[in-house]
Write a protein that holds these residues in place. Structure first.
Motif, PDB file in Angstrom:
ATOM      1  N   ALA A   8       0.861  -1.183   0.000  1.00 60.53           N
ATOM      2  CA  ALA A   8       0.000   0.000   0.000  1.00 60.53           C
ATOM      3  C   ALA A   8       0.901   1.237   0.000  1.00 60.53           C
ATOM      4  CB  ALA A   8      -0.923   0.005   1.210  1.00 60.53           C
ATOM      5  N   HIS A   9       0.488   2.242  -0.751  1.00 57.95           N
ATOM      6  CA  HIS A   9       1.262   3.476  -0.877  1.00 57.95           C
ATOM      7  C   HIS A   9       0.434   4.654  -0.383  1.00 57.95           C
ATOM      8  CE1 HIS A   9       4.185   1.501  -3.497  1.00 57.95           C
ATOM      9  NE2 HIS A   9       3.155   0.978  -4.140  1.00 57.95           N
ATOM     10  N   LEU A  10       1.117   5.595   0.247  1.00 66.07           N
ATOM     11  CA  LEU A  10       0.514   6.876   0.607  1.00 66.07           C
ATOM     12  C   LEU A  10       1.368   7.942  -0.051  1.00 66.07           C
ATOM     13  CD1 LEU A  10      -1.363   8.748   2.242  1.00 66.07           C
ATOM     14  CD2 LEU A  10       0.232   8.529   4.125  1.00 66.07           C
ATOM     15  N   ARG A  11       0.768   8.712  -0.934  1.00 66.45           N
ATOM     16  CA  ARG A  11       1.507   9.726  -1.676  1.00 66.45           C
ATOM     17  C   ARG A  11       1.119  11.126  -1.213  1.00 66.45           C
ATOM     18  NH1 ARG A  11       5.458   6.900  -4.187  1.00 66.45           N
ATOM     19  NH2 ARG A  11       4.598   5.136  -5.288  1.00 66.45           N
TER      20      ARG A  11
ATOM     21  N   LYS B  56       9.714  12.806  10.450  1.00 70.58           N
ATOM     22  CA  LYS B  56       8.730  12.535  11.505  1.00 70.58           C
ATOM     23  C   LYS B  56       8.063  11.181  11.289  1.00 70.58           C
ATOM     24  CE  LYS B  56       7.706  17.369  12.366  1.00 70.58           C
ATOM     25  NZ  LYS B  56       6.663  18.403  12.386  1.00 70.58           N
ATOM     26  N   VAL B  57       7.857  10.809  10.019  1.00 67.92           N
ATOM     27  CA  VAL B  57       7.240   9.520   9.698  1.00 67.92           C
ATOM     28  C   VAL B  57       8.225   8.389   9.978  1.00 67.92           C
ATOM     29  CG1 VAL B  57       6.191   8.149   7.869  1.00 67.92           C
ATOM     30  CG2 VAL B  57       5.774  10.594   7.963  1.00 67.92           C
ATOM     31  N   GLN B  58       9.497   8.615   9.699  1.00 69.89           N
ATOM     32  CA  GLN B  58      10.513   7.576   9.861  1.00 69.89           C
ATOM     33  C   GLN B  58      10.605   7.090  11.299  1.00 69.89           C
ATOM     34  OE1 GLN B  58      12.322   6.260   7.222  1.00 69.89           O
ATOM     35  NE2 GLN B  58      12.838   4.748   8.762  1.00 69.89           N
ATOM     36  N   ILE B  59      10.420   7.985  12.262  1.00 71.26           N
ATOM     37  CA  ILE B  59      10.475   7.618  13.671  1.00 71.26           C
ATOM     38  C   ILE B  59       9.410   6.574  13.994  1.00 71.26           C
ATOM     39  CG2 ILE B  59      10.089   8.504  16.008  1.00 71.26           C
ATOM     40  CD1 ILE B  59      11.274  11.170  14.984  1.00 71.26           C
TER      41      ILE B  59
ATOM     42  N   CYS C  36       8.831  -1.309   5.228  1.00 67.17           N
ATOM     43  CA  CYS C  36       8.155  -0.009   5.318  1.00 67.17           C
ATOM     44  C   CYS C  36       9.222   1.076   5.214  1.00 67.17           C
ATOM     45  CB  CYS C  36       7.343   0.111   6.604  1.00 67.17           C
ATOM     46  SG  CYS C  36       8.260  -0.141   8.106  1.00 67.17           S
ATOM     47  N   PHE C  37       8.944   2.041   4.373  1.00 69.10           N
ATOM     48  CA  PHE C  37       9.900   3.123   4.191  1.00 69.10           C
ATOM     49  C   PHE C  37       9.176   4.387   3.760  1.00 69.10           C
ATOM     50  CE2 PHE C  37       9.709   0.693   0.270  1.00 69.10           C
ATOM     51  CZ  PHE C  37       9.550   1.663  -0.708  1.00 69.10           C
ATOM     52  N   VAL C  38       9.868   5.490   3.914  1.00 67.13           N
ATOM     53  CA  VAL C  38       9.336   6.795   3.517  1.00 67.13           C
ATOM     54  C   VAL C  38      10.379   7.483   2.656  1.00 67.13           C
ATOM     55  CG1 VAL C  38      10.183   7.900   5.625  1.00 67.13           C
ATOM     56  CG2 VAL C  38       8.305   8.947   4.368  1.00 67.13           C
TER      57      VAL C  38
ATOM     58  N   LEU D 236       9.930  25.744   3.874  1.00 68.43           N
ATOM     59  CA  LEU D 236       9.695  24.555   3.072  1.00 68.43           C
ATOM     60  C   LEU D 236       8.724  23.645   3.817  1.00 68.43           C
ATOM     61  CD1 LEU D 236      13.376  23.803   2.008  1.00 68.43           C
ATOM     62  CD2 LEU D 236      11.619  25.014   0.721  1.00 68.43           C
ATOM     63  N   LYS D 237       7.551  23.467   3.267  1.00 66.36           N
ATOM     64  CA  LYS D 237       6.569  22.560   3.851  1.00 66.36           C
ATOM     65  C   LYS D 237       6.753  21.216   3.153  1.00 66.36           C
ATOM     66  CE  LYS D 237       3.356  26.110   5.198  1.00 66.36           C
ATOM     67  NZ  LYS D 237       2.902  25.803   6.533  1.00 66.36           N
ATOM     68  N   ARG D 238       7.274  20.263   3.882  1.00 68.72           N
ATOM     69  CA  ARG D 238       7.690  18.991   3.299  1.00 68.72           C
ATOM     70  C   ARG D 238       6.532  18.013   3.177  1.00 68.72           C
ATOM     71  NH1 ARG D 238      13.224  19.191   3.161  1.00 68.72           N
ATOM     72  NH2 ARG D 238      14.106  20.804   4.478  1.00 68.72           N
ATOM     73  N   THR D 239       6.600  17.156   2.156  1.00 67.51           N
ATOM     74  CA  THR D 239       5.616  16.098   1.964  1.00 67.51           C
ATOM     75  C   THR D 239       6.342  14.755   1.916  1.00 67.51           C
ATOM     76  OG1 THR D 239       5.686  16.258  -0.438  1.00 67.51           O
ATOM     77  CG2 THR D 239       4.032  17.594   0.679  1.00 67.51           C
ATOM     78  N   SER D 240       5.569  13.676   2.086  1.00 67.69           N
ATOM     79  CA  SER D 240       6.149  12.346   2.167  1.00 67.69           C
ATOM     80  C   SER D 240       5.418  11.371   1.267  1.00 67.69           C
ATOM     81  CB  SER D 240       6.064  11.819   3.604  1.00 67.69           C
ATOM     82  OG  SER D 240       6.720  12.670   4.486  1.00 67.69           O
ATOM     83  N   HIS D 241       6.161  10.388   0.765  1.00 71.03           N
ATOM     84  CA  HIS D 241       5.590   9.224   0.100  1.00 71.03           C
ATOM     85  C   HIS D 241       5.931   8.015   0.982  1.00 71.03           C
ATOM     86  CE1 HIS D 241       4.873  11.749  -3.298  1.00 71.03           C
ATOM     87  NE2 HIS D 241       6.082  11.691  -3.814  1.00 71.03           N
ATOM     88  N   VAL D 242       4.898   7.337   1.497  1.00 69.19           N
ATOM     89  CA  VAL D 242       5.098   6.227   2.426  1.00 69.19           C
ATOM     90  C   VAL D 242       4.665   4.932   1.745  1.00 69.19           C
ATOM     91  CG1 VAL D 242       4.647   5.360   4.741  1.00 69.19           C
ATOM     92  CG2 VAL D 242       4.541   7.807   4.306  1.00 69.19           C
ATOM     93  N   THR D 243       5.437   3.862   1.938  1.00 72.48           N
ATOM     94  CA  THR D 243       5.120   2.551   1.393  1.00 72.48           C
ATOM     95  C   THR D 243       5.203   1.513   2.502  1.00 72.48           C
ATOM     96  OG1 THR D 243       6.048   3.185  -0.740  1.00 72.48           O
ATOM     97  CG2 THR D 243       5.758   0.829  -0.335  1.00 72.48           C
ATOM     98  N   ILE D 244       4.172   0.654   2.575  1.00 73.01           N
ATOM     99  CA  ILE D 244       4.167  -0.462   3.519  1.00 73.01           C
ATOM    100  C   ILE D 244       3.922  -1.741   2.731  1.00 73.01           C
ATOM    101  CG2 ILE D 244       2.918  -1.571   5.414  1.00 73.01           C
ATOM    102  CD1 ILE D 244       2.490   1.088   6.671  1.00 73.01           C
ATOM    103  N   ALA D 245       4.764  -2.754   2.951  1.00 74.88           N
ATOM    104  CA  ALA D 245       4.607  -4.064   2.301  1.00 74.88           C
ATOM    105  C   ALA D 245       4.429  -5.125   3.383  1.00 74.88           C
ATOM    106  CB  ALA D 245       5.823  -4.381   1.449  1.00 74.88           C
TER     107      ALA D 245
END
Length: 116
Positions: free
Chosen positions: A5-8, A16-19, A74-76, A97-106
């Motif tokens: 599943a991907h979150l774009r 913050k997501v990596q933690i 799982c990675f971002v 800079l307002k940062r965005t993330s692409h998250v993937t979970i397998a």
């Protein structure tokens, strides 16, 4: 076989997501959901929904047994940055800079132990 599943373009910084992702890596999905629901981080809300989506993909698309699933990968990665300007002293401009993330979970099914 992996269910992914991907979150774009999530509006949260990747560091913050990596933690939170480090907390659930290689855990069974029921334990991972419990960890995410009790972690007081803003990334947890995104990741609970993403993990449940990956579980639904595994069950419906790949006919996997949900009780045997674990978070295999799982990675971002960073997405595009929204650039904003904040006024500063003497007419200067300061870039935000307002940062965005692409998250993937397998998810994968745990192998049957031969001794049991």
């Amino acid at each position: 076989m992996q269910a992914v599943a991907h979150l774009r373009y999530a509006r949260i910084a990747p560091r913050k997501v990596q933690i939170v992702l480090d907390l659930i890596r290689n855990k069974p999905v029921d334990v991972a959901v419990a960890i995410l629901k009790h972690t007081p981080k803003s990334a947890s809300e995104y990741l609970v929904k993403l993990l449940q989506s990956a579980m639904a993909n595994a069950e419906n698309n790949h006919n996997m047994d949900v009780s045997r699933l674990y978070v295999a990968e799982c990675f971002v990665s960073p997405g595009p940055m929204l650039k904003r300007i904040r006024p500063r002293a003497h007419g200067r401009a300061f870039q935000i800079l307002k940062r965005t993330s692409h998250v993937t979970i397998a998810l994968e099914e745990a192998a049957e132990s031969e001794n049991a």
